[in-house]
Scaffold this motif. Structure first.
Motif: not given
Length: 481
Positions: A132-140
């Motif tokens: 989840s953390s790395r996915k949201e880093e991609v989004f941001v």
């Protein structure tokens, strides 16, 4: 003198709304990067921004995040329900759109922002194997991928207008680079790298803007999301999109049929997000596989500037508090919810929880919500004197919520040092205690609008103060873990 070249543009963009935007992004990044950060700290950052609070609650109650339709009424609950990292990405997208779409954005600016939002959701959904953390880093990172272009378009520089007159919806990224070099004296990739380094926007953004021969999986997702967003503008059946599907199958391992469905679902999600976050033009700029007119956009922008008591919301937050206590909830989360109830439910514009320091000599701020309370953690600090005539000692002696007025006829006269910090003539205060041990106080006022604290505010404040003391009493009876 016209603005040209990388240094001149970096200097010019230091004076745009982007500086404030990146400030909150850095704060969110710091929280999510630290293993010691808590949901309460994230909630505190969100609750300092009333617009952000409203949007987070709204998104948390959307069908996408809340298919069970269980009412979520507080930021604390939203974080618990949706997740720390997802809430962070929601906050970033809200602030990007809110910052860049204020006043009257040009059609080109709206198109670029829509493309960034669409690409960000596509990129995140490509990363099925990441946590989840790395996915949201991609989004941001994807939301910030076109930051240089969007900030240039918000300026009134003549060179920015020249650039804007020569681009359109279908101008490729490569052609935009050439046009930027011609009119601005610097390409957006070079300018974006300068902003990312100067404003400390993260290594992934730098890598995505200038990928190596073997980019990381996250950087590949950011770049592919951007490509999907561009290809979609040419049509889902265009040669560009069909060619792109081949690269997407290599990246994801999915079949063409599976990928097509995923990309369509992501486009629909982006259209729904645009309807909830953006202005009325934004949703029209995101290619979706379904009709975008199902959402009443007018309802999304009818926000009141003033907080007012909301009985239904007060009741829902009280029910949340009861559930948290029954479930053995964390005391910090409970107090955060109580302050949120006072702020958003009762309509009190500034609220503070102050507790005793280790030596029990001072009452000092633990949490503060409301406009212009950023420095209250250090300033809202008062000496406690255990003697007759001492204001705070008398507050604990009264053992109930009180309305205090400077120059009033009541038996409790507040000290001038409170007014020196808050600037109000009247406020509400309640003692917190358990088993006759003094814990701290809750303070609230209408110091933004300077309206009068009538009975509806006093009554709501008393109910939440009572709930706070009940919570303390219940938790005190539980064995320590």
């Amino acid at each position: 003198m016209e603005t040209r070249g990388v240094e001149k543009w970096l200097e010019r963009l230091e004076n745009t709304e982007g500086v404030g935007l990146t400030g909150i992004i850095q704060k969110l990044n710091e929280l999510t990067a630290s293993d010691e950060s808590s949901a309460n700290q994230l909630a505190e950052v969100i609750l300092k921004d009333s617009s952000l609070t409203t949007q987070v609650i709204r998104v948390a109650n959307s069908v996408h995040f809340n298919p069970s339709n269980t009412a979520i009424t507080t930021v604390s609950r939203a974080i618990f329900h949706i997740g720390f990292n997802t809430i962070k990405s929601i906050c970033v997208s809200i602030k990007v759109l809110e910052t860049l779409l204020q006043e009257k954005p040009s059609s080109q600016l709206v198109q670029v922002i829509a493309s960034s939002l669409h690409g960000a959701i596509q990129a995140r959904n490509l990363c099925q194997k990441l946590n989840s953390s790395r996915k949201e880093e991609v989004f941001v990172t994807s939301m910030l991928f076109n930051l240089a272009e969007t900030l240039v378009l918000t300026t009134d520089e003549s060179t920015a207008r020249e650039y804007e007159e020569n681009v359109n919806l279908l101008t490729s990224r490569a052609d935009k680079e050439l046009l930027a070099e011609k009119h601005l004296g610097v390409g957006f990739t070079r300018l974006g790298l300068g902003l990312a380094q100067r404003w400390k926007l993260g290594g992934l953004l730098i890598e995505s803007l200038k990928p190596s021969s073997k980019p990381s999986e996250q950087a590949q997702a950011v770049i592919l999301g951007e490509r999907i967003s561009y290809a979609a503008k040419k049509g889902w059946n265009s040669p560009e999109f069909r060619e792109l599907l081949k690269d997407l199958t290599k990246f994801t391992g999915l079949s063409i049929k599976e990928l097509h469905k995923q990309v369509m679902d992501s486009a629909n999600e982006a259209a729904e997000v645009a309807a909830r976050y953006g202005n009325k033009e934004l949703i029209r700029q995101i290619p979706s596989s379904k009709d975008k007119n199902g959402v009443s956009l007018d309802d999304l922008f009818d926000e009141s500037n003033l907080l007012n008591p909301n009985q239904d919301l007060q009741l829902k937050i009280m029910q949340d508090l009861t559930s948290m206590i029954m479930e053995g909830g964390d005391m910090n989360a409970i107090f955060q919810t109580i302050l949120e109830g006072l702020n958003r439910g009762v309509g009190l514009e500034r609220v503070v929880l102050a507790i005793f320091d280790k030596n029990r000599e001072f009452l000092q701020t633990k949490y503060a919500l409301g406009k212009n309370t950023e420095d209250w953690r250090s300033r809202f600090r008062f000496r406690f004197e255990k003697r007759e005539g001492s204001y705070f000692y008398q507050v604990f002696r009264e053992a109930t919520a009180l309305k205090s007025v400077f120059g009033g006829s009541g038996k409790l006269t507040p000290p001038a040092e409170i007014k020196a910090i808050t600037g109000v003539n009247e406020f509400l205060i309640a003692p917190l205690a358990v088993a006759e041990k003094h814990i701290g106080i809750i303070y609230a006022d209408l110091g933004v609008s300077h309206r009068s604290l009538d009975d509806k505010y006093v009554s709501g404040f008393k109910h939440f103060a009572q709930q706070a003391n009940v919570s303390l009493a219940v938790l005190a009876t539980r064995p320590k873990r």
